[in-house]
Design a protein around this motif. Structure first.
Motif: not given
Length: 705
Positions: A64-68, A73-78, A87-88
């Protein structure tokens, strides 16, 4: 008293890209460091561009590309929330690329393998920059503590924002270099950790002086040499059945060699550093490493060899170790990066004739031809390599037994661009020099389609291909169906020099028996056009040469001789010969035209009445160029038969020449080699004017082309 200062760092989000080879995203961001004074002003500011890789090895068609993307985004602050859509899209592209390769599992394994090549698993404890002194203390303890300390330091250098500060810690760097030199042979894991630390420093050019200061490059070269010797000992023991090579041993060694070679490759940005590596015998070691099996490791080795291959001295060493045979097994190959890098190295090597021959001998030509139809191959690279292989005349017939010609014709005729890419057309032009290949290209509607497309878009490169195809006697007659469009296009393109060169060159190929050149010249009004082009200073030499050749071709029709004689072209040729006396090609073609005009009774008098024309022929009688002398001799024979005055002058010139040779032989006792016709002609300087003395006398081949 000094005012209090505060160091402040800020990270600014940048942009995201797909990693060129791995299943990963690359995030680029900026780290800004400021020293804030007590009054609030900024005393010093420094900006550093950094990057972070986000690996997604488990990306499959069902992901699931959208969920990934949300998770990334939640893991990478940059990465900013506004970049979610971007990103999608990148993940979708990466997913499609993995699916197209057909090797999703293998690709994920290769990506993970490459990651393991660069880093060793540290202890589970999290390293902190504030504890760097404790990690340095571990470097003075036992081997186990040294491994733990280097693993923790390795965690720190993986973050680009820590590198600048760590480069100022000379105690740490000095201790690492010392341990690397003294304890490197005791523990491969320890050595791998330390080399990996310096590898991260070497990834940035501004830190290269730091790495060089501690002589890490020289130490890495020694490590490579030692590991090669160790591998040789392993092989000998295996051959004698004294031991069995464990998989873990080879993996551990390749991890160490990978980071060491990658570090050396980074340092090789400096040419002087690269030369030092070569002097220590790095090239033969790299060629030997091509026998390994790890794809990522082989890709790095081939990349390094590609960089070194730009120097002829390194190429000579590669030839000694038969590098082409070792590279042949990588074409084709299931690992696309390894295949592409190998093709790039082969392209560099193909600049040397002996290596091109070796590539043919090991059977690379049919393998390369098969790749032309592969969707993922880099066509520009592959076609350029095939072009280099087609430079040797002996190789050209071999292309006819492969799929190269149909594939190249398909690339040309199905190209969606208005102008076809230069590379496939250039390859086709080389191949068309062989009649066997030209026949295959012309089969069916090949020539018709090429000519129609070339005329429609006015592509001079395609027309050059047509001209090359029609230089063979068996293919010239195929042009007869296209005389009308060619004649009309010449009139329409009279201001386009590039098109004119090719169009005139195509018509000049029409030396076909019983062809009605008079109708061609009259219907399309070619005489005035040729006269305008031949005016001094109007056109470039290549167009002038093609027009002179065309004049010689149309003189094959006796009916055209009076048209040429009455057009004033003879006078233009006299001036042209005076201006272009250093260009053997133009001189030869002008003399050939005069020979044709002297041959016909109706036009002979036009040449003879111009004394300068015959005088120039006399000057060229003993030219240093074989072909020119032969054509001039034929023309002067006709002159001598038809004009007694010029016959006497010709005999005097011949006597002076031969008498000069006899005197040289009697007085100067010349070497026996001087009796050769060409050498004798080179001794002649007794001319009435300085026309011949100003000529270079460049030698042509037997065909005068």
């Amino acid at each position: 008293m000094d005012e209090e200062q505060v160091l402040r760092r800020r990270a600014k989000a940048g942009y995201v890209e797909v990693h060129p080879t791995d299943s990963a995203l690359v995030v680029f961001y900026e780290v800004e460091a400021e020293i804030i004074a007590e009054h609030g002003g900024s005393i010093l500011a420094d900006r550093t561009l950094c990057q972070k890789q986000i690996r997604v090895p488990a990306l499959t068609p069902k992901t699931d590309v959208a969920a990934l993307a949300q998770r990334i985004l939640s893991k990478c602050k940059y990465i900013m929330p506004s970049q979610l859509g971007e990103v999608e899209q990148l993940l979708a592209f990466l997913q499609q690329r993995n699916r197209a390769s057909g090797h999703n599992v293998q690709a994920a394994e290769r990506a993970e393998s490459k990651r393991q090549m660069l880093v060793q698993a540290a202890d589970k404890e999290q390293a902190r920059l504030a504890d760097i002194d404790d990690y340095i203390e571990m470097l003075y303890d036992d081997t186990k503590s040294k491994i733990r300390g280097t693993a923790l330091i390795l965690q720190l250098v993986r973050s680009p924002e820590n590198l600048a500060e760590l480069t100022h810690n000379e105690t740490m760097l000095g201790a690492l270099a010392r341990v690397m030199r003294e304890d490197g042979l005791k523990s491969p894991q320890l050595t791998t950790n330390i080399v990996s630390i310096f590898f991260f420093f070497s990834s940035y050019s501004e830190f290269h002086p730091v790495v060089s200061h501690f002589k890490i490059g020289a130490t890495c070269v020694k490590i490579v040499e030692q590991e090669m010797e160790r591998y040789t000992m392993w092989q000998r023991a295996i051959d004698k059945r004294r031991r069995k090579l464990e998989k873990g041993e080879l993996t551990e060694q390749e991890q160490l060699l990978y980071v060491a070679l990658h570090l050396l490759l980074n340092l090789a940005e400096d040419t002087q550093t690269e030369i030092k590596m070569v002097r220590k015998g790095l090239v033969p070691q790299l060629v030997t490493l091509l026998d390994r099996m790890n794809y990522e490791f082989l890709t790095l080795v081939v990349t390094f060899l590609k960089k070194l291959s730009v120097f002829e001295e390194n190429t000579a060493v590669m030839i000694e170790h038969d590098i082409v045979t070792k590279l042949a097994k990588f074409v084709p190959h299931e690992c696309e990066p390894l295949q592409t890098t190998s093709l790039r190295l082969l392209l560099n090597l193909s600049c040397k004739p002996e290596l091109r021959k070796r590539m043919i001998d090991v059977g690379l030509l049919p393998r390369l031809s098969q790749l032309l139809d592969e969707p993922e191959v880099q066509l520009g690279l592959l076609v350029t390599l095939l072009y280099n292989l087609s430079l040797d005349e002996d190789t050209l017939p071999l292309f006819g037994a492969t799929e190269t010609i149909p594939s190249v014709m398909r690339l040309i005729l199905t190209s969606e661009a208005e102008y076809v890419e230069v590379e496939p057309v250039a390859l086709a032009i080389n191949l068309a020099k062989s009649y066997r290949n030209a026949k295959i290209m012309c089969e069916g509607s090949g020539l018709k389609l090429l000519l129609k497309r070339g005329l429609r878009v006015r592509d001079p490169v395609l027309l050059k291909l047509v001209r090359t195809l029609c230089q063979h006697e068996q293919t010239k007659e195929l042009l007869l169906d296209f005389i009308d469009p060619l004649g009309k296009e010449i009139q329409a393109c009279h201001q386009d020099a590039d098109m004119l060169v090719e169009l005139v060159g195509i018509l000049a190929q029409l030396d076909i028996e019983n062809f009605n050149f008079e109708a061609l010249v009259t219907e399309y009004d070619l005489i005035p056009l040729m006269r305008d082009i031949l005016q001094p200073g109007v056109a470039e030499d290549d167009l002038v040469l093609e027009v002179v050749i065309l004049v010689g071709t149309i003189l094959s029709d006796p009916a055209c001789a009076p048209l040429v004689a009455q057009s004033g072209l003879v006078e233009i040729f006299i001036e042209l010969l005076k201006q272009k006396q250093e260009d053997d090609e133009i001189v030869l073609q002008i003399v050939f035209v005069w020979n044709k005009l002297l041959f016909y009774t109706s036009t002979r008098r036009v040449v003879l009445q111009h004394s300068r024309a015959v005088s120039y022929l006399l000057d060229l009688m003993h030219d240093t160029n074989d072909v020119i002398r032969k054509v001039v001799a034929g023309a002067l024979d006709i002159v001598a038969e038809c004009d007694e005055h010029w016959a006497a002058e010709i005999r005097i010139k011949q006597f002076q020449f031969h008498n000069g040779i006899w005197l040289d032989m009697v007085l100067g006792e010349p070497d026996q080699n001087a009796l050769d016709d060409v050498d004798l002609y080179e001794q002649e300087h007794e001319h009435d004017d300085d026309f011949e003395a100003r000529r270079h006398g460049l030698r042509l081949d037997d065909e005068g082309t």
